[in-house]
Structures are given as C-alpha cells and as structure tokens.
Design a protein around this motif. Structure first.
Motif, short mmCIF file in Angstrom:
data_model
loop_
_atom_site.label_atom_id
_atom_site.label_comp_id
_atom_site.label_asym_id
_atom_site.label_seq_id
_atom_site.Cartn_x
_atom_site.Cartn_y
_atom_site.Cartn_z
N THR A 71 0.97 -1.09 0.00
CA THR A 71 -0.02 -0.18 0.11
C THR A 71 0.75 1.30 0.15
O THR A 71 2.15 1.26 0.24
CB THR A 71 -0.94 0.09 1.29
N ASP B 146 1.44 3.54 2.12
CA ASP B 146 1.90 3.71 3.45
C ASP B 146 2.90 2.66 3.60
O ASP B 146 3.63 2.63 4.90
CB ASP B 146 0.78 3.76 4.64
N ALA C 121 -6.16 6.81 -0.34
CA ALA C 121 -5.82 7.89 -0.41
C ALA C 121 -7.03 8.72 -0.05
O ALA C 121 -7.04 9.88 0.37
CB ALA C 121 -4.94 8.47 -1.50
#
Length: 73
Positions: free
Chosen positions: A43, A45, A71
């Motif tokens: 992902t 992050d 997001a």
C-alpha cells in the motif's frame, strides 16, 4: 496513490502498480490465477499484504465501491 503488486513467475520478478485497492486486488488475483507466486500488494503507506491477508486489505478499504483508494479515506 500507487498500490504496488509484486510477484514472481517463470521469467522473473513482476512489479505492477494500480491506483485503487479493488484494482490491486483484481490484478493480484489474476497473477495468482496465471501461476505466479510470492504475490504481494504494498500500500502507499508501506504495508505489505500477502494473499492470505487480502481480505484484511479489502476491509481496510471499506465498502465504498469499485474505485476507492486508501488515499480518499
């Protein structure tokens, strides 16, 4: 935001990107169906999900629809 899908096949390493969780899950499923192994989704992050954890990623994204990305949450 980019979701990276990584895998291995007989030709070597595969790295693809998709803009949303559903698109990343779809591509990962296609790679698995095509015989790839070590399929993972990373992902934006930096969290990494293996096939056994794809349901957790789907839950994290929520029921917002086919094109939602993390997001926008």
């Amino acid at each position: 935001m980019k979701f990276l899908i990584t895998a291995q096949d007989t030709a070597g390493n595969v790295t693809l990107n998709r803009a949303s969780v559903p698109a990343a899950l779809k591509k990962a499923g296609e790679l698995i169906s095509d015989g790839c192994w070590n399929v993972e989704i990373v992902t934006p992050d930096g969290a990494t999900y293996n096939p056994g954890e794809f349901d957790q990623l789907r839950e994290r994204a929520g029921p917002a629809g086919p094109d939602i990305s993390l997001a926008t949450q």
